[in-house]
Motif scaffolding. Structure first.
Motif, PDB file in Angstrom:
ATOM      1  N   TYR A  62      27.245 -18.681  11.972  1.00 59.78           N
ATOM      2  CA  TYR A  62      25.940 -19.332  12.013  1.00 59.78           C
ATOM      3  C   TYR A  62      25.605 -19.743  10.596  1.00 59.78           C
ATOM      4  O   TYR A  62      26.367 -19.454   9.648  1.00 59.78           O
ATOM      5  N   GLY A 155      17.522 -19.516  11.391  1.00 57.43           N
ATOM      6  CA  GLY A 155      17.427 -19.433  12.845  1.00 57.43           C
ATOM      7  C   GLY A 155      17.119 -18.021  13.302  1.00 57.43           C
ATOM      8  O   GLY A 155      17.222 -17.057  12.536  1.00 57.43           O
ATOM      9  N   ASN A 572      17.034 -20.725  20.014  1.00 55.60           N
ATOM     10  CA  ASN A 572      17.659 -21.593  19.034  1.00 55.60           C
ATOM     11  C   ASN A 572      19.009 -22.079  19.561  1.00 55.60           C
ATOM     12  O   ASN A 572      19.842 -21.271  20.012  1.00 55.60           O
ATOM     13  N   GLU A 574      22.258 -24.232  18.251  1.00 53.61           N
ATOM     14  CA  GLU A 574      22.785 -24.629  16.952  1.00 53.61           C
ATOM     15  C   GLU A 574      24.268 -24.979  17.043  1.00 53.61           C
ATOM     16  O   GLU A 574      25.040 -24.284  17.716  1.00 53.61           O
ATOM     17  N   PHE A 591      20.306 -28.219  14.631  1.00 53.95           N
ATOM     18  CA  PHE A 591      19.643 -27.196  15.440  1.00 53.95           C
ATOM     19  C   PHE A 591      18.505 -27.800  16.249  1.00 53.95           C
ATOM     20  O   PHE A 591      17.927 -28.840  15.892  1.00 53.95           O
TER      21      PHE A 591
END
Length: 791
Positions: A62, A155, A572, A574, A591
């Motif tokens: 991430y 995030g 979220n 992404e 995102f």
């Protein structure tokens, strides 16, 4: 006003051109006091522990940024503002040091609904970004000193980091003691800031001492003393009781005024001591204690309007009729232990922290703009409404984690978390001198004293959670991760409110509630090459609810709809790619965040009590780009850019009267610019004498931001975008370095928030000739020198 107009003339295209010329945000040269004289073209990697293991950020599936301690030190990054302007997707309201521990001004990916002018009092809702010091969740806003690194997780991070991580998580990792190294570092700086009649000094000491083969200590201490910039030009002269002087007697409306130059002084002391015990390769324990004390003389916030005579305030002048100091003390004690079990590592983190602070604030403009001076206080001729506020935060935290060793088909991390947190907030408001004057000149007045508002709030939160993440290596290149967190939050609130001046007894309201639930995370990552990863993530965030505990009966009755507010959550989505070669690194992500049941800081309609309420939905979408690299052995560059589009999907309606629209659908969320750029260019080369000379140029640009989501003119305002430049030149030897630096070279105001004229401004018709409106400016141009020596 000249600085503001200059900001308006700085278009995005100009900032982009300058960013392309300067090519990036790479840190300064490795010109540290004990650095080698040659520079390798290979980029350094800052190891992170966001997932419990020490790993390369390129292996974290991430969007995470890590800034190493050497870079922080060399860039002279000592506070959150300078730090987060280096990070794509992050932003911060720059309130200066005053009340810096009260409420976080940090926003990641635009997830914020608080007005930029908050900061004087503890809000009802917790921040949307969680903050950790090592493994302790605490928002203390410590000075950034002697850190190993800072990790910025973008995030929602609800699985591993729990409540409050809607937008992301900041982790400040302090330097641990070293067993086999005796040494230290001393550094001093001297600087001068535009608008100040004095100078700024800092002194820092770090000492690492082995205490045998299994024990070591590391001590860090220092002092910050900054001369003020802001002149308070129309403060009342006061008598020995703190009441405005009446030079011609109480019956006469004449007042006496004074000037306080450079009022916003900064005096901060800090210290940290850590003890490492490591008897063997399987067990280690680190005991850390750190503390900080702040003594701030006033606001670094000038007034842009006029005084009661219609005369404009100067560039660095504040219109308050009283000084507005603040103090803060914070301490944190933690014990972190690690045991290697062979198949996994067991960690334990136990900590206790305590923070308290107080401040005095100008409230006279607020009273005037609500016509209270006229309607309730007999048009008192020398009004000085003081809001004396206090806050406290202390907690006991315990967390256990079991983290598998890598190398098998399955990796896992499981843990248990408990936090017992007590929060206190208070406000005692006084209209200084009112009673003595009213007793003399107002027949039949019924004032009991000058304390016209009393507010105390005590809260307790207990958070218990079990969580885990499991990663399955489908192939050597393909991985799938799933995570879940089960939580149980218990909350109680005891609030007392009253108006003693009018003889009304305080009223108490007690409330409690409980939130239970779970959060999930799913991730897939694929290695396109050895040092290139493609990933997709779906993650949830959660923020606990709470109670406003407003009175439902009696003189201060409010609607029961304000009694409490529910948790808010987000999801979220992404997609990102990251990679590196020996001389180039990149990190790109896109995102989309769906935010539900949003928490909005507000005030009750009848009596203006602090409160939070829920709204509908909001969303944030955007892209984040980070590039850095080297051009041969002498040049380094970097570049970060973020586009963030955050707005309300549903209108925010007043909870007691849904026909009243607080903010319409489509309103931009406050505090975050759509476009931000950070960049720098660095060059270093060896002089014939063997010394290393490093020069660096940096630029930061952000677009316009909103002051608040409210549709009311007294809160709503769009602040212009701005850019700021920084320069430094450093000469380094084996054990020493000397630097000349300039921050905010163009002296741009860099406004990120403010109290507006319609909200806090002047009103001579009610005898208020000062002006309580003000804007939050960046630190003006500062020129300084720094000298460091390592031993």
């Amino acid at each position: 006003m000249r600085s503001t107009l200059h900001a308006k003339r700085t278009p995005l295209a100009s900032a982009l051109a300058m960013a392309l010329l300067s090519l990036g945000q790479a840190g300064p040269a490795r010109a540290q006091t004990d650095a080698p004289k040659d520079r390798s073209a290979t980029l350094e990697t800052v190891v992170v522990t966001a997932q419990g293991r020490r790993e390369n950020p390129l292996k974290v599936p991430y969007n995470i940024s890590a800034i190493g301690g050497d870079d922080l030190q060399e860039r002279r990054i000592t506070d959150q503002v300078d730090l987060l302007r280096e990070v794509a997707g992050a932003s911060v309201v720059d309130r200066g040091y005053r009340n810096s521990g009260v409420v976080s001004g940090v926003t990641i990916r635009g997830l914020n609904l608080n007005g930029a002018a908050l900061g004087d009092y503890q809000t009802s809702a917790v921040p949307a970004v969680s903050t950790y010091v090592n493994q302790t969740p605490i928002y203390a806003n410590f000075l950034i000193k002697d850190l190993e690194r800072v990790e910025v997780l973008r995030g929602p991070q609800g699985t591993l980091y729990g409540s409050g991580s809607l937008g992301g998580t900041l982790r400040y990792i302090t330097h641990a003691p070293e067993l086999k190294r005796l040494g230290g570092r001393v550094e001093g700086t001297f600087s001068k800031t535009d608008g100040s009649g004095g100078h700024n000094t800092t002194g820092d000491l770090m000492l690492n001492v082995p205490l045998g083969s299994t024990l070591a200590a590391r001590v860090t201490a220092g002092k910050v003393r900054n001369a003020g910039v802001i002149d308070y030009v129309n403060i009342y002269q006061l008598d020995t009781k703190g009441v405005p002087l009446a030079p011609k007697g109480l019956r006469d409306p004449t007042a006496a005024y004074d000037v306080k130059k450079d009022a916003d002084t900064v005096d901060i002391s800090y210290g940290r001591i850590a003890l490492l015990f490591k008897p063997n390769q399987t067990f280690s324990a680190t005991l850390t204690y750190q503390t900080q004390s702040d003594d701030i003389g006033g606001r670094r916030q000038p007034t842009q309007g006029n005084n009661g005579s219609g005369l404009p305030y100067g560039k660095y002048e504040n219109g308050s009729v009283q000084l507005e100091p603040s103090t803060r003390d914070v301490s944190l004690t933690s014990l972190e232990m690690e045991l290697d079990l062979g198949f996994a590592t067991l960690t334990s983190a136990t900590s206790h922290y305590e923070q308290s602070g107080s401040s005095a604030s100008e409230n006279t403009g607020f009273y005037a703009k609500n016509n209270w001076l006229r309607d309730f206080y007999y048009n008192y001729p020398r009004p000085m409404a003081s809001a004396v506020r206090g806050y406290g935060d202390k907690a006991l935290v315990q967390e256990l984690r079991l983290i598998s060793k890598k190398g098998g088909a399955v990796d896992y991390i499981v843990g248990a978390f408990f936090q017992d947190q007590d929060l206190q907030a208070s406000q005692m408001s006084y209209l200084r001198g009112l009673k003595a004057w009213a007793d003399l000149v107002v027949p039949g007045n019924v004032l009991a004293n000058e304390n016209d508002f009393l507010y105390t709030r005590t809260q307790n939160f207990k958070d218990s959670a079990l969580y885990g993440e499991l990663t399955y290596h489908v192939t050597p290149r393909l991985r799938a991760t799933g995570g879940v967190r089960f939580f149980d939050n218990k909350f109680s609130n005891d609030t007392t409110m009253g108006v003693p001046a009018w003889g009304m007894a305080p009223e108490q309201s007690v409330f409690s509630q409980r939130d239970k639930g779970h959060l999930f995370k799913a991730n897939v990552s694929y290695d396109l090459a050895e040092r290139q990863m493609l990933y997709a993530t779906v993650s949830e965030g959660f923020r606990r609810g709470g109670a406003n505990a407003v009175p439902l009966t009696g003189n201060f009755k409010e609607s029961a709809t304000y009694q409490s507010y529910a948790p808010d959550t987000n999801t979220n989505y992404e997609l990102g790619i990251k990679g590196a070669s020996d001389s180039f690194k990149y990190n790109i992500s896109a995102f989309y965040i769906d935010w539900k049941n949003v928490q909005v800081e507000t005030s009750t309609p009848n009596w203006g009590f602090f409160a939070a309420q829920n709204g509908g939905r909001a969303r944030s979408q955007g892209i984040e780009v980070e590039l850095s690299g080297s051009l041969g052995a002498d040049w380094r560059y970097g570049f970060s850019y973020a586009f963030v589009d955050a707005k309300l999907i549903d209108p925010v309606l007043r909870v007691d009267k849904p026909s009243v629209v607080v903010a319409p659908a489509g309103t931009r969320l406050p505090g975050t610019a759509r476009n931000t750029i950070s960049a720098s260019l660095e060059h270093a080369f060896n002089l014939p004498s063997g010394l290393l000379w490093t020069n660096r140029l940096g630029i930061y640009y952000q677009g316009p931001t909103e002051n608040a989501i409210s549709a009311l003119d007294k809160y709503k305002h769009t602040w212009p975008g701005f850019s700021q430049l920084g320069l430094s030149s450093t000469l380094s030897g084996d054990k020493w370095s000397a630097s000349l630096y300039v921050k905010n070279l163009t002296n741009n105001a860099g406004i990120t928030g403010g109290f507006l004229e319609q909200h806090m401004g002047t009103d001579p018709s009610q005898n208020y000739h000062g002006n309580g409106s003000k804007v939050f400016i960046s630190q003006p141009r500062t020129v300084g020198v720094s000298v460091a020596y390592a031993f």
